[in-house]
Design a protein around this motif. Structure first.
Motif, PDB file in Angstrom:
ATOM      1  N   TRP A 183      -5.659  -4.188 -15.934  1.00 21.37           N
ATOM      2  CA  TRP A 183      -4.429  -4.675 -16.580  1.00 21.37           C
ATOM      3  C   TRP A 183      -3.422  -3.548 -16.285  1.00 21.37           C
ATOM      4  CZ3 TRP A 183      -3.838  -9.218 -17.626  1.00 21.37           C
ATOM      5  CH2 TRP A 183      -4.759 -10.008 -18.031  1.00 21.37           C
ATOM      6  N   ALA A 184      -3.990  -2.263 -16.029  1.00 21.95           N
ATOM      7  CA  ALA A 184      -2.798  -1.065 -15.620  1.00 21.95           C
ATOM      8  C   ALA A 184      -2.404  -1.589 -14.191  1.00 21.95           C
ATOM      9  CB  ALA A 184      -3.544   0.000 -15.481  1.00 21.95           C
ATOM     10  N   GLY A 185      -3.368  -2.055 -13.189  1.00 24.36           N
ATOM     11  CA  GLY A 185      -2.719  -2.535 -11.937  1.00 24.36           C
ATOM     12  C   GLY A 185      -1.922  -3.638 -11.780  1.00 24.36           C
ATOM     13  N   THR A 186      -2.198  -4.637 -12.901  1.00 28.85           N
ATOM     14  CA  THR A 186      -1.393  -5.643 -12.986  1.00 28.85           C
ATOM     15  C   THR A 186       0.085  -5.369 -13.339  1.00 28.85           C
ATOM     16  OG1 THR A 186      -3.274  -7.321 -13.382  1.00 28.85           O
ATOM     17  CG2 THR A 186      -0.969  -8.032 -14.296  1.00 28.85           C
ATOM     18  N   LEU A 187       0.024  -4.530 -14.493  1.00 31.01           N
ATOM     19  CA  LEU A 187       1.408  -4.217 -14.961  1.00 31.01           C
ATOM     20  C   LEU A 187       2.194  -3.430 -14.044  1.00 31.01           C
ATOM     21  CD1 LEU A 187       3.288  -4.151 -17.560  1.00 31.01           C
ATOM     22  CD2 LEU A 187       2.178  -1.879 -18.317  1.00 31.01           C
ATOM     23  N   ALA A 188       1.475  -2.234 -13.305  1.00 27.92           N
ATOM     24  CA  ALA A 188       2.583  -1.523 -12.543  1.00 27.92           C
ATOM     25  C   ALA A 188       2.831  -2.645 -11.056  1.00 27.92           C
ATOM     26  CB  ALA A 188       1.517  -0.305 -11.951  1.00 27.92           C
ATOM     27  N   LEU A 189       2.005  -3.166 -10.600  1.00 30.64           N
ATOM     28  CA  LEU A 189       2.124  -3.876  -9.386  1.00 30.64           C
ATOM     29  C   LEU A 189       3.304  -4.936  -9.762  1.00 30.64           C
ATOM     30  CD1 LEU A 189      -1.400  -4.162  -7.680  1.00 30.64           C
ATOM     31  CD2 LEU A 189       0.877  -2.680  -7.001  1.00 30.64           C
ATOM     32  N   GLY A 190       3.122  -5.865 -10.850  1.00 29.67           N
ATOM     33  CA  GLY A 190       3.820  -6.604 -11.465  1.00 29.67           C
ATOM     34  C   GLY A 190       5.215  -6.214 -11.442  1.00 29.67           C
ATOM     35  N   LEU A 191       5.581  -5.358 -12.160  1.00 31.05           N
ATOM     36  CA  LEU A 191       6.770  -4.788 -12.458  1.00 31.05           C
ATOM     37  C   LEU A 191       7.317  -4.220 -11.264  1.00 31.05           C
ATOM     38  CD1 LEU A 191       6.344  -2.899 -15.922  1.00 31.05           C
ATOM     39  CD2 LEU A 191       7.374  -5.300 -15.649  1.00 31.05           C
ATOM     40  N   THR A 192       6.684  -3.526 -10.546  1.00 31.57           N
ATOM     41  CA  THR A 192       7.359  -2.838  -9.147  1.00 31.57           C
ATOM     42  C   THR A 192       7.671  -3.957  -8.320  1.00 31.57           C
ATOM     43  OG1 THR A 192       5.824  -1.229  -9.603  1.00 31.57           O
ATOM     44  CG2 THR A 192       6.890  -1.474  -7.154  1.00 31.57           C
ATOM     45  N   TYR A 193       6.704  -5.096  -7.874  1.00 30.06           N
ATOM     46  CA  TYR A 193       7.054  -5.818  -6.923  1.00 30.06           C
ATOM     47  C   TYR A 193       8.115  -7.049  -7.477  1.00 30.06           C
ATOM     48  CZ  TYR A 193       3.937  -4.132  -3.503  1.00 30.06           C
ATOM     49  OH  TYR A 193       3.279  -3.154  -2.625  1.00 30.06           O
ATOM     50  N   GLY A 194       8.159  -7.192  -8.881  1.00 32.25           N
ATOM     51  CA  GLY A 194       8.949  -8.433  -9.501  1.00 32.25           C
ATOM     52  C   GLY A 194      10.848  -7.552  -9.088  1.00 32.25           C
ATOM     53  N   ALA A 195      10.557  -6.268  -8.810  1.00 23.62           N
ATOM     54  CA  ALA A 195      11.806  -5.657  -9.033  1.00 23.62           C
ATOM     55  C   ALA A 195      12.380  -6.211  -7.448  1.00 23.62           C
ATOM     56  CB  ALA A 195      12.037  -4.313  -8.948  1.00 23.62           C
ATOM     57  N   TYR A 196      11.640  -6.271  -6.467  1.00 19.84           N
ATOM     58  CA  TYR A 196      12.116  -6.834  -5.284  1.00 19.84           C
ATOM     59  C   TYR A 196      12.585  -8.280  -5.320  1.00 19.84           C
ATOM     60  CZ  TYR A 196      10.457  -2.430  -3.046  1.00 19.84           C
ATOM     61  OH  TYR A 196      10.098  -1.261  -3.083  1.00 19.84           O
TER      62      TYR A 196
END
Length: 214
Positions: A84-97
Motif C-alpha cells: 500500500w505504501a508503494g501504491t500510494l507513492a507511485l499512484g500519486l507521483t504518476y497521477g501527477a503526470y
C-alpha cells in the motif's frame, strides 16, 4: 534455476502485477480528478490542482516511496504495509503526470463543441460528460499507454522497502546462484513481455474508443 527459485521469481512477478494494477487505478483516478480540476472556472480550484501537479511531478518517485514508508509512520503513528505504501507513492507521483494528459486532451477539443453545448443549455457537468470527455478520452489513450509502461518500470523502485516484487526477487536469486547475466536477462524479458502486453491492450482500447466516437 531450481523450481524453488523459479517460484520465487513468479511470486515476485505476481507482486509486481498487483502493484501495477493498484497504482494504475489510483493514478487514473487522480489524473482525471485533478486534470479536470485544472480546467475549472474557479481559479482557487485550478491553483490547488496545479500545486499538486507541480509538487508531485517535481519530486523523485524513489524519495516519495521513502517518505511514505519511513517518514509518515512516525509522524502519524501508523505504518503502511509495503504494497500500500508503494501504491500510494507511485499512484500519486504518476497521477501527477497523467493530469497534464487529461488537461491537454480536454483543451484540444474544438471550442465550437463547448459553444454548442452552451447553446443547448447544458450545464458544465453535462458538457463535460456528453461533449468533452467522449472526444478527449480516445486522444488520451496513447500517452496514457506510455505512462503505464513507465509505471510498470517504476514498480521496481519498491524493492528498496524490501518488498518482494520482480526486481527484489531477481536480486535474491542472483545472490543465491552468484550469477548475474542469466538472472537479469530473465528479469528483463519478463518486464518486456508485460510492457508489450500492456501496449497491445491499450492499442486495442484506443481503436475501440475511436470507433465509438466515429
Amino acid at each position: 534455476m531450481t523450481s524453488g527459485l523459479w517460484e520465487l521469481v513468479l511470486k515476485g512477478t505476481w507482486t509486481t502485477i498487483q502493484l501495477l494494477v493498484l497504482s494504475a487505478l489510483l493514478a487514473a483516478a487522480v489524473s482525471f480528478a485533478v486534470g479536470i480540476a485544472r480546467t475549472h472556472r474557479l481559479w482557487v480550484v485550478r491553483f490547488l490542482a496545479g500545486l499538486y501537479t507541480e509538487v508531485f511531478r517535481g519530486t523523485s518517485a524513489l524519495v516519495m516511496i521513502f517518505w511514505v514508508f519511513f517518514v509518515l509512520p512516525p509522524a502519524f503513528g501508523w505504518q503502511l504495509v509495503p504494497l500500500w505504501a508503494g501504491t500510494l507513492a507511485l499512484g500519486l507521483t504518476y497521477g501527477a503526470y497523467g493530469t497534464e494528459i487529461v488537461r491537454g486532451a480536454l483543451a484540444a477539443v474544438d471550442p465550437a463543441q463547448q459553444e454548442g453545448g452552451v447553446a443547448l443549455g447544458f450545464t458544465p457537468g453535462q458538457r463535460l460528460r456528453k461533449i468533452l470527455l467522449p472526444q478527449a478520452v480516445p486522444e488520451m489513450v496513447p500517452p496514457f499507454s506510455n505512462l503505464l509502461v513507465e509505471l510498470l518500470k517504476g514498480t521496481a523502485l519498491v524493492s528498496v522497502m524490501g518488498m518482494g516484487d520482480l526486481a527484489f526477487s531477481g536480486n535474491l536469486v542472483r545472490l543465491a546462484l552468484q550469477e548475474s547475466a542469466h538472472i537479469y536477462t530473465y528479469v528483463l524479458l519478463i518486464y518486456f513481455v508485460m510492457a508489450f502486453l500492456l501496449t497491445r491492450l491499450m492499442r486495442g482500447l484506443e481503436h475501440h474508443l475511436k470507433a465509438g466516437v466515429r
